[in-house]
Design a protein around this motif. Structure first.
Motif, PDB file in Angstrom:
ATOM      1  N   LEU A  38       0.834  -1.199   0.000  1.00 57.85           N
ATOM      2  CA  LEU A  38       0.000   0.000   0.000  1.00 57.85           C
ATOM      3  C   LEU A  38       0.870   1.252   0.000  1.00 57.85           C
ATOM      4  CD1 LEU A  38      -2.574   1.751   0.559  1.00 57.85           C
ATOM      5  CD2 LEU A  38      -2.318   1.139   2.967  1.00 57.85           C
ATOM      6  N   MET A  39       1.897   1.263   0.829  1.00 58.06           N
ATOM      7  CA  MET A  39       2.778   2.423   0.913  1.00 58.06           C
ATOM      8  C   MET A  39       3.596   2.595  -0.367  1.00 58.06           C
ATOM      9  SD  MET A  39       4.071   1.758   4.825  1.00 58.06           S
ATOM     10  CE  MET A  39       5.439   2.877   4.649  1.00 58.06           C
ATOM     11  N   GLU A  40       4.076   1.494  -0.914  1.00 50.71           N
ATOM     12  CA  GLU A  40       4.956   1.574  -2.073  1.00 50.71           C
ATOM     13  C   GLU A  40       4.215   2.033  -3.323  1.00 50.71           C
ATOM     14  OE1 GLU A  40       7.745  -1.375  -4.817  1.00 50.71           O
ATOM     15  OE2 GLU A  40       6.693  -2.147  -3.059  1.00 50.71           O
ATOM     16  N   GLU A  41       3.016   1.510  -3.541  1.00 50.21           N
ATOM     17  CA  GLU A  41       2.310   1.750  -4.800  1.00 50.21           C
ATOM     18  C   GLU A  41       1.428   2.996  -4.774  1.00 50.21           C
ATOM     19  OE1 GLU A  41       0.296  -1.676  -6.336  1.00 50.21           O
ATOM     20  OE2 GLU A  41       1.735  -3.053  -5.432  1.00 50.21           O
ATOM     21  N   PHE A  42       0.927   3.358  -3.603  1.00 52.73           N
ATOM     22  CA  PHE A  42      -0.110   4.400  -3.584  1.00 52.73           C
ATOM     23  C   PHE A  42       0.228   5.604  -2.720  1.00 52.73           C
ATOM     24  CE2 PHE A  42      -2.155   0.260  -4.253  1.00 52.73           C
ATOM     25  CZ  PHE A  42      -2.766   0.480  -5.470  1.00 52.73           C
ATOM     26  N   MET A  43       1.225   5.517  -1.866  1.00 55.68           N
ATOM     27  CA  MET A  43       1.548   6.639  -0.988  1.00 55.68           C
ATOM     28  C   MET A  43       2.824   7.331  -1.462  1.00 55.68           C
ATOM     29  SD  MET A  43       0.659   5.394   2.886  1.00 55.68           S
ATOM     30  CE  MET A  43      -1.025   5.295   3.465  1.00 55.68           C
ATOM     31  N   ASN A  44       2.974   8.563  -1.029  1.00 57.13           N
ATOM     32  CA  ASN A  44       4.141   9.363  -1.387  1.00 57.13           C
ATOM     33  C   ASN A  44       4.933   9.667  -0.125  1.00 57.13           C
ATOM     34  OD1 ASN A  44       5.992  11.043  -2.628  1.00 57.13           O
ATOM     35  ND2 ASN A  44       4.629  12.820  -2.652  1.00 57.13           N
ATOM     36  N   ASP A  45       5.985   8.885   0.097  1.00 57.83           N
ATOM     37  CA  ASP A  45       6.875   9.076   1.243  1.00 57.83           C
ATOM     38  C   ASP A  45       6.080   9.297   2.531  1.00 57.83           C
ATOM     39  OD1 ASP A  45       9.210   9.295   2.647  1.00 57.83           O
ATOM     40  OD2 ASP A  45       9.525  11.407   2.168  1.00 57.83           O
ATOM     41  N   PRO A  46       5.319   8.295   2.961  1.00 55.53           N
ATOM     42  CA  PRO A  46       4.420   8.515   4.107  1.00 55.53           C
ATOM     43  C   PRO A  46       5.168   8.598   5.433  1.00 55.53           C
ATOM     44  CG  PRO A  46       4.390   6.218   3.464  1.00 55.53           C
ATOM     45  CD  PRO A  46       5.249   6.925   2.434  1.00 55.53           C
TER      46      PRO A  46
END
Length: 1239
Positions: free
Chosen positions: A564-572
Motif C-alpha cells: 500500500l505504501m509503495e504503490e499508492f503513498m508518497n513518502d508517508p
C-alpha cells in the motif's frame, strides 16, 4: 546427516543442456546442505560491500587464474556474482572474460574492469548451482541397417534432440520438482528426478526409459560407490564443512569432519559461518562445473600467476569481515526514531521526525474546530494524536498504528482543518463528488464517523458529510444523492457498488482515509486495493495540481501495508505507538522454540552463539529471581560471560549498565539475565537478541521487545517482515506448562508472519478450551445462535458450547413439542431483524390470554394492588402499565446504601422476553394462582439469512423495517430446531384473510422480506452449524435430553390450509415441500416408532445391522462406512453403539433378549462396517436378538448355518416364512425384515 543421500529434496532447475548435464539449486532446508536463505544473504552482502568499495584498487586482481573463484559484476543480472574464469575472448575490447556464474549456472562475458578479488568470507558457502545427471539413465537412438533393412534401438553417445526437448518440456510444465541424490561421479551428482505435471507425479528417469528415449545402465560396483561417498560429501558443500540444521528455526550449525560438534549458531546468514569456516576450512577451492581439469593460460594485458591462491592480506583494515555488518546510515536514522517521553512511558516509532503537538491550544487545527472540541469536552490530544495531527494537517500521507487506532479523532480534526485551506480547494474542478473519502470496515463504524463529522461541522465552513451504506439492489444506487457532498463516509462494498454506476465520483477526491486498516486489509483486501486503483487513476487524470493524501490508521500492522505504501503513498509518515507492532514493522524475527521444561537450559545454550564477527547483545528474561541465579550459574559453567540483575542482586543498575556497554565495545559478547522489573531502570535499547526463558503475556512481550528498538530494521518495500535480512531476533522458549497467555501470543505471531510450531497451536487450543469451560454460566453466544458462527471466540465473553443445565430449560411450551411443524407465534420484542421474543399461541385454547384477562380483572380492584416492601432477586411480581398487567421477574438489584431505599431494579417480562428498569415501589405482589402458568416467552430465530458484506450485525434499516411489519402480529411458523426456550424457525409467514371470498393468503415470508431489502443474503450453513453444536449432547446423554430437543431436517414451507387453523402457503415456492414423516411399518410398537422418529428428528440415524450366532457368541455387523468417533458400551442386557460417518451421526440402542458377558464382549472397526461380538452368558441358540422389534436389524443369511433337513428357520414355537417381495406382509413378518435407507 552430513550428506542428503537418498533424501527427496525440493529443487529449482537453473539450466538444462541435456538429461546428463543440468544444474539444480536446493530450494528447501535439507540437513547437509546450505539453503536459499544463506545465498540471499550472501548476495545482499556482496552487493552492499562491492558497491560501497568500487574504487578500491586492492580489490582488483593483479593475477587471473583459470578455474579460480572471483566476484564479477554481471550486466545481465545487474548484481555482483561469484564466478569461475574459463577463457578470454581476445577479439573483444577490455579483455572480456568468459565466466561461469556458479550460483546461477550461467555463462557470461565480463569486462576485466568488473572483476574483483573475493573476500575470504564470500568463498565459504558452497556453490548454489549443482551440476547433475540422471542416475543410471543413458541415451539411446534408432540404429538403421540399410543392408539388412532393419531398425533397432541401441546405446548412443549423445542425446537425441527429441529426448532433450521432451526432458525440457517435462521440467518446464512441472509445478514441483524434487531430486534424490544417489551418487557422485566426476563432480556431477547422479540423481533421480521427480516432477509434478497436472497433479500427476512422474519419475523423469522412468519416463525417458518408458518412452524409449533412454535406457537404464547398472551402477558401478560397490567399491567404487563407497569410494565416491567422501567426494560427494565434500563436493555438496564445496569449501565449507558439512552443515546441519537444528530445531524449527532451521539455524545452520557447523559440524567438524569427524563428528566433533561446534556450538550452535543462530544466524542464518554469513555471520554465523564466518569464524568457524575460517578456522576449519583451509583446503583450496574446488569448482563444481564442467571444468574438471584446471588449465592456466595467459591473458593479454593481465598478469597471471600459477598455482597461487588469491591474496587478500594486503587489503586495508576496513575490508575485514566487520565491513559486512549492516550499519544504520544517515538516511536510515532519518527513517526510524524511537522516543520514550516523560513519566508516561509512552513509546513511539517514527519514520521521520515529527514535532508532537501535545496541547490543543498550539495544535495545527483551525480556531473554529478547536472551539468545537472544547465545547464537546475533548480532553486531548492524547499521545498518538499529538504525533498524527501535524503531518495530516499539513497534507502528508500517514500510516498510524496504535491502541487508539480505532478512534476517528486521530484523523478527523486535521483532515477537516486541511479542507478549510483555500489553496487546497482552489485547483479542484467545479463538479460534484466528494473531496474527502473515509472508508470504514462496517456500517456501525461508518455511522460513528458520520455522527462525529456532523458534531464538528459547525467549526468548519461548507462541510457537507454524507453517509452511504448501499443495499445490493440496483435501484439503491440511483437513489444516492452526492451533489454538494464534501466528505463521503462509506464501506468498501458500498463504495464499489456506487462506483459501478457513478464512475466519475472520485474526480474531485483529494483525501482518502482508511479507518481500521487491519480489518479492511484482512477482510476486504481485494475491495480496498480496487478502491486504491480507482483513486490512483482519478488522481492521474486530475486537472491542475490538487493535493492528494492517503491516511491509514489501525491497531495492528498488516502484511499488505508495505505494498500500500509503495504503490499508492508518497513518502508517508509512519507513527507506531505499540512496541510489538513496531517490532513487526522493524523486521524483528520472531522464533518459537519448543522444548521440555527439563531441557530449557540446553536449548538456551544452543541459541547463544558468538563469533568474533558476530557480537551479539543478548537479554534473557525470566519472571523469578531463582531462575536468574540458575541460568547465570549454568551459563558461567559453560564459559559464557554473563551478567545478572534482579531486585535482590548486589550489583546496582549503573554498574550493570556500564558493564553492558564496555563489554560490547571491547569485542566481548554480552549476555544479561534479568527479571522484567529490572529492564526499565537499566534503559537498554540496543539488544540484538531477546530470549524469553519464561513465557510472556503480550504486554510483557512488548516491554521486552522495547529493549531492541535500536536494532529495529527499516521497512523494506518488498516485505513487511523480511526476516532474512533482520539483525534482531526474539526467541520464545515454549514448554508444555506454559501459562494461559498462549492464545494472545499465537494471535500476535500469526499476524507477524512467524513460523508457528504445532505445540503452540495445541497449547492455545487447550487454554481456550479451559477458558470456555469457565464461561459455562454465561449465556450462549448470540452471534452463534443467530448466524451459526462467532467471528472472535477469544474475545467473546459468552460461551460457545452447550450447558445442559441452562440450555435444556424446563417448562418448554407444549406447542414446541406437539406440532413443531405448524405453530402460531406472536413476536412482541424485536431484538433485530432475525431475533425476536414472543409467545407461541395455542390455536385451540390460549392459556395466557385467559391468564391476562384474569390478572387485569384482579388488579382492577384497588385493594388487590399491594406494593412490595422488600424486593427479592429472581422473585415474581406484578406490574401495571396503563390498562395492561404483566408478570415480571427481578433479575438484578443494585447495592443498597440504606434500608427501605427505593431504587431502580432490572426486571424481565417473563411472557414477552424483554427487560427494563423500573422503580422498586412499582412492583406488586403476585398471587400464587397467577404464577402457576410457566413463563410464556420464547426466543425465535429466523434461519438461513445473514447480513450482506460479511457484516456481523444487522443494519438498523432492515431491523426497523421488520419491527414495523411483524411486532404484535400473529404469524405461522415451522420450528426446525429447539434448544431450551429458543426456537429456530423457517419459514415464518404472515397469513391474512379476504373475508369477502373466505380465502386465506400468504401476505409475506419474513426471510424473503429480509432478502428483498437487499441488506440480507443467504446463509445455508446456519442450521447445520446449530445442529453440530448440539450433536455431542445427543451422543453423550441421549436418553435424558431427547425430549427437550426437536431438530427437523426439512425446512419446508407450511402445508396448504384453507382456514385460520390450517392456513395455505405459497405455491410453487422453492421453500415448499411435503412435510409428511410417516414410516412404511405401520404395525411397529409405539415406543419403538417414537424412538425412531426422534432419531430422525435429531439427524441421528440408525445403522443397518445384520446378525448371526453360534453356540457361544452372537455377532452383529453394523453397516457404517469410514466410521469415526466410535463408541460401544456393553452391559448384561444392552448394547449402545454410536459413530459418525461423514456428516451423519449413527446411534443404535439395542436391548437384548438374553444376557451376555459385558467384559468379554468386544467391538472391532473395519473399513465398511463395525463388528460387535457378544459373549453369551448361557450357551445355546437364541430365538430372538432383541426384546422389541427393530426394522433396522435383520438376520445375516450368509453366515447362518441351516440344518439340511429343515426347509425354513425355526424361530420360537413357529416358523419364519418369507412372502413375495413387495407385498404388505413383508413388513409384518418379524424383526428380521430388511430396512429402508436411513435417509
Amino acid at each position: 546427516m552430513n550428506v542428503p543421500q537418498g533424501i527427496v529434496m525440493d529443487v529449482v532447475v537453473l539450466k538444462i543442456e541435456d538429461p546428463s548435464c543440468f544444474w539444480l539449486a536446493v530450494e528447501e532446508c535439507v540437513p547437509g546442505l546450505v539453503y536459499e536463505v544463506a545465498y540471499k544473504n550472501l548476495n545482499a552482502r556482496m552487493n552492499q560491500f562491492y558497491d560501497r568499495h568500487k574504487g578500491v584498487k586492492e580489490l582488483k586482481p593483479e593475477v587471473i587464474e583459470e578455474g579460480q573463484i572471483y566476484v564479477v559484476f554481471s550486466e545481465e543480472l545487474k548484481c555482483w556474482c561469484r564466478a569461475v574464469f574459463q577463457s578470454v575472448q581476445c577479439h573483444a575490447l577490455h579483455h572480456p572474460l568468459r565466466c561461469f556464474l556458479v550460483d546461477y549456472a550461467r555463462y557470461s562475458l565480463v569486462a576485466s574492469d568488473n572483476i574483483r578479488v573475493p573476500l575470504g568470507l564470500f568463498t565459504k558457502l558452497p556453490y548454489r548451482a549443482k551440476k547433475c545427471s540422471l542416475y543410471c539413465t543413458k541415451p539411446v537412438t534408432l540404429h538403421l541397417d540399410f543392408c539388412e533393412n532393419t531398425a533397432k534401438i541401441g546405446p548412443a553417445k549423445r542425446w537425441d534432440t527429441a529426448a532433450i526437448q521432451h526432458f525440457r518440456d517435462l521440467l518446464k510444465e512441472a509445478t514441483e520438482v524434487k531430486a534424490m541424490v544417489q551418487a557422485l561421479e566426476d563432480n556431477v551428482f547422479q540423481v533421480f528426478l521427480f516432477v509434478t505435471v497436472k497433479d500427476e507425479k512422474i519419475c523423469v528417469n522412468d519416463d525417458l526409459v518408458t518412452k524409449y528415449f533412454a535406457r537404464y545402465e547398472e551402477p558401478k560396483g560397490n567399491a567404487e560407490g563407497s569410494a565416491d561417498d567422501s567426494d560427494m560429501e565434500a563436493s555438496l558443500n564445496a569449501e565449507c564443512v558439512p552443515v546441519e540444521f537444528v530445531g524449527p528455526t532451521f539455524v545452520p550449525r557447523p559440524k567438524l569432519p569427524f563428528g566433533e560438534k561446534v556450538s550452535p549458531r543462530p544466524e542464518t546468514g554469513l555471520r554465523g559461518f564466518s569464524s568457524v569456516l575460517e578456522e576449519t576450512c583451509q583446503r583450496p577451492s574446488r569448482v563444481v562445473n564442467e571444468n574438471t581439469v584446471p588449465m592456466v593460460n595467459a591473458t593479454r594485458g593481465l598478469p597471471l600467476k600459477e598455482n597461487k591462491a588469491v591474496q587478500t592480506d594486503s587489503l586495508p583494515q576496513f575490508l575485514n569481515s566487520d565491513s559486512l555488518q549492516t550499519h544504520t546510515g544517515e538516511n536510515d536514522q532519518q527513517f526510524q526514531g524511537f522516543q520514550n517521553l516523560g513519566e508516561g512511558k509512552n513509546f513511539v516509532f517514527l519514520s521521520k521526525k515529527i514535532e508532537p503537538s501535545s496541547v490543543l491550544k498550539t495544535a495545527p487545527l483551525s480556531d473554529g474546530l478547536k472551539k468545537e472540541l472544547v465545547q464537546n469536552k475533548f480532553s486531548g490530544p492524547n499521545f498518538t494524536e499529538s504525533y498524527c495531527w501535524p503531518p495530516v494537517a499539513s497534507g502528508y500521507d500517514l500510516v498510524a498504528i496504535s491502541h487508539q487506532g480505532n478512534d476517528p479523532l486521530l484523523y478527523i480534526p486535521p483532515v477537516l482543518t486541511f479542507l478549510q485551506l483555500k489553496s487546497a480547494s482552489h485547483a479542484l474542478p467545479h463538479s460534484s463528488g466528494p473531496v474527502a473519502l473515509i472508508v470504514c470496515p462496517g456500517w456501525r463504524k461508518a455511522q460513528l464517523v458520520f455522527d462525529l463529522l456532523r458534531m464538528y461541522k459547525k467549526g468548519c465552513r461548507d462541510l457537507h458529510p454524507v453517509l452511504i451504506t448501499l443495499e445490493q439492489n440496483k435501484e439503491a444506487t440511483s437513489r444516492v444523492e452526492t451533489r454538494g457532498c464534501e466528505v463521503l463516509v462509506t464501506t468498501p462494498h458500498s463504495l464499489l457498488r456506487l462506483l459501478e454506476r457513478k464512475s466519475w465520483l472520485l474526480c474531485r477526491l483529494c483525501h482518502l482515509v482508511l479507518d481500521e486498516i487491519e480489518v479492511l486489509l484482512s477482510d476486504t483486501t481485494e475491495q480496498v486495493f480496487t478502491i486504491l486503483d480507482c483513486y490512483k487513476k482519478a488522481t492521474a487524470r486530475a486537472w491542475g495540481n490538487p493535493p492528494h493524501q492517503i491516511v491509514a490508521v489501525g491497531t495492528q500492522w498488516n502484511k499488505h501495508i508495505p505494498p500500500l505504501m509503495e504503490e499508492f503513498m508518497n513518502d508517508p509518515y509512519i507513527v507506531i505507538t505499540v512496541v510489538e507492532e513496531a517490532a513487526i514493522c522493524g523486521n524483528v524475527q520472531q522464533v518459537v522454540q519448543p522444548c521440555r521444561n527439563s531441557s530449557k537450559i540446553a536449548e538456551l545454550l544452543k541459541i547463544l552463539d558468538f563469533t568474533h564477527t558476530n557480537l551479539q547483545k543478548v537479554l534473557v528474561f525470566t519472571d523469578s529471581e531463582n531462575e536468574v541465579e540458575m541460568i547465570h550459574k549454568a551459563l558461567k559453567s559453560n564459559s559464557v560471560v554473563t551478567l545478572k540483575k534482579h531486585k535482590e542482586s548486589k550489583c546496582n543498575v549503573s554498574c550493570v549498565s556500564e558493564r553492558w556497554r564496555k563489554m560490547h565495545s571491547s569485542g566481548t559478547p554480552v549476555v544479561l539475565v534479568l527479571t522484567d522489573d529490572c529492564l526499565e531502570p537499566l534503559g537498554i535499547t540496543d539488544a540484538t537478541c531477546v530470549i524469553h526463558f519464561s513465557f510472556p503475556s503480550l504486554r510483557i512481550l512488548g516491554q521486552r521487545l522495547q529493549s531492541m528498538t535500536d536494532t529495529f530494521c527499516t521497512l523494506r518495500k518488498d516485505s513487511s517482515v523480511d526476516q532474512e535480512h533482520t539483525d534482531a531476533r526474539s526467541v520464545i522458549l515454549l514448554t508444555g506448562n506454559s501459562p494461559c497467555h498462549a492464545p494472545e501470543i499465537l494471535g500476535y505471531l500469526k499476524h507477524a508472519g512467524a513460523e508457528i510450531p504445532q505445540q503452540l497451536h495445541d497449547l492455545a487450543a487447550r487454554v481456550l478450551e479451559s477458558e470456555e469451560s469457565e464461561k459455562l454460566s454465561r449465556p450462549l453466544c448470540a452471534s452463534l445462535k443467530t448466524f451459526g458462527i462467532c467471528r472472535n471466540r477469544t474475545a467473546c465473553p459468552d460461551r460457545h458450547q452447550i450447558n445442559v443445565s441452562i440450555d435444556m430449560a424446563q417448562n418448554i411450551p407444549d406447542e414446541m413439542i406437539k406440532t413443531p411443524e405448524r405453530v402460531m407465534i406472536l413476536p412482541l420484542h424485536i431484538v433485530h431483524a432475525t431475533n425476536y421474543f414472543g409467545r407461541i399461541v395455542d390455536k385451540e385454547k390460549d392459556q395466557y390470554a385467559i391468564l391476562a384477562e384474569e390478572m387485569q380483572n384482579y388488579f382492577k380492584v384497588p385493594g388487590h394492588r399491594t406494593f412490595v416492601d422488600a424486593v427479592e432477586k429472581s422473585a415474581f411480581y406484578g406490574l401495571c402499565e396503563g390498562a395492561l398487567c404483566h408478570r415480571v421477574q427481578v433479575v438484578d438489584i443494585p447495592a443498597k446504601e440504606e434500608e427501605n431505599y427505593d431504587c431502580k431494579v432490572t426486571i424481565k417480562y417473563i411472557d414477552e422476553g424483554r427487560t427494563s428498569q423500573v422503580n422498586s415501589d412499582q412492583l406488586l405482589h403476585l398471587p400464587a394462582k397467577f404464577q402457576s402458568l410457566p413463563p410464556q416467552a420464547v426466543e425465535f430465530i429466523v434461519c438461513r439469512v445473514k447480513p450482506i458484506d460479511n457484516e456481523i450485525e444487522w443494519n438498523p434499516k432492515v431491523t426497523d423495517h421488520i419491527r414495523h411489519k411483524i411486532k404484535g402480529r400473529l404469524h405461522h411458523a415451522k420450528i426446525v430446531h429447539t434448544l431450551g426456550r429458543t426456537a429456530w424457525v423457517d419459514p415464518v409467514i404472515r397469513v391474512s384473510s379476504l373475508s369477502s371470498v373466505k380465502v386465506w393468503i400468504n401476505e409475506y415470508n419474513i426471510r424473503s422480506e429480509i432478502l428483498s431489502t437487499g441488506l440480507g443474503t443467504d446463509n445455508p450453513e446456519h442450521l447445520e452449524e446449530i445442529q453440530k453444536l448440539c450433536r455431542h449432547v445427543l451422543v453423550s446423554d441421549y436418553s435424558k435430553n431427547l425430549e427437550h430437543l426437536s431438530i427437523k431436517e426439512s425446512t419446508a414451507d407450511l402445508e396448504k390450509v384453507s382456514s385460520p387453523q390450517d392456513t395455505s402457503t405459497e405455491e410453487d415456492s422453492p421453500e415448499s415441500c411435503n412435510t409428511s414423516g410417516s414410516y412404511p411399518c405401520d404395525d411397529i410398537a409405539p415406543t419403538e416408532e417414537a424412538e425412531d422418529s426422534m432419531l430422525h428428528q435429531h439427524k441421528c440415524y440408525h445403522p443397518e445391522i445384520k446378525w448371526f450366532q453360534d453356540n457361544e457368541t452372537v455377532t452383529l455387523k453394523v453397516k457404517i462406512p469410514s466410521a469415526a468417533d466410535t463408541k460401544c458400551e456393553f452391559s448384561n442386557e444392552k448394547v449402545v453403539f454410536s459413530a459418525r460417518s461423514g456428516e451423519k451421526l449413527y446411534l443404535a440402542d439395542l436391548e437384548l433378549q438374553e444376557s451376555v458377558f459385558a467384559e468379554k464382549s468386544m467391538c472391532v472397526i473395519k473399513d465398511t462396517e463395525a463388528v460387535i461380538v457378544l459373549a453369551k452368558e448361557k450357551q445355546g441358540a437364541w430365538c430372538k436378538l432383541l426384546k422389541k422389534k427393530n426394522i433396522h436389524v435383520s438376520l445375516d443369511f450368509e453366515h447362518w448355518e441351516e440344518p439340511e433337513e429343515e426347509s425354513s428357520f425355526t424361530v420360537g414355537a413357529g416358523k419364519l416364512t418369507f412372502p413375495a417381495a413387495g407385498s404388505e406382509e413383508w413388513f409384518d413378518s418379524s424383526e428380521y425384515s430388511d430396512t429402508e435407507s436411513d435417509e
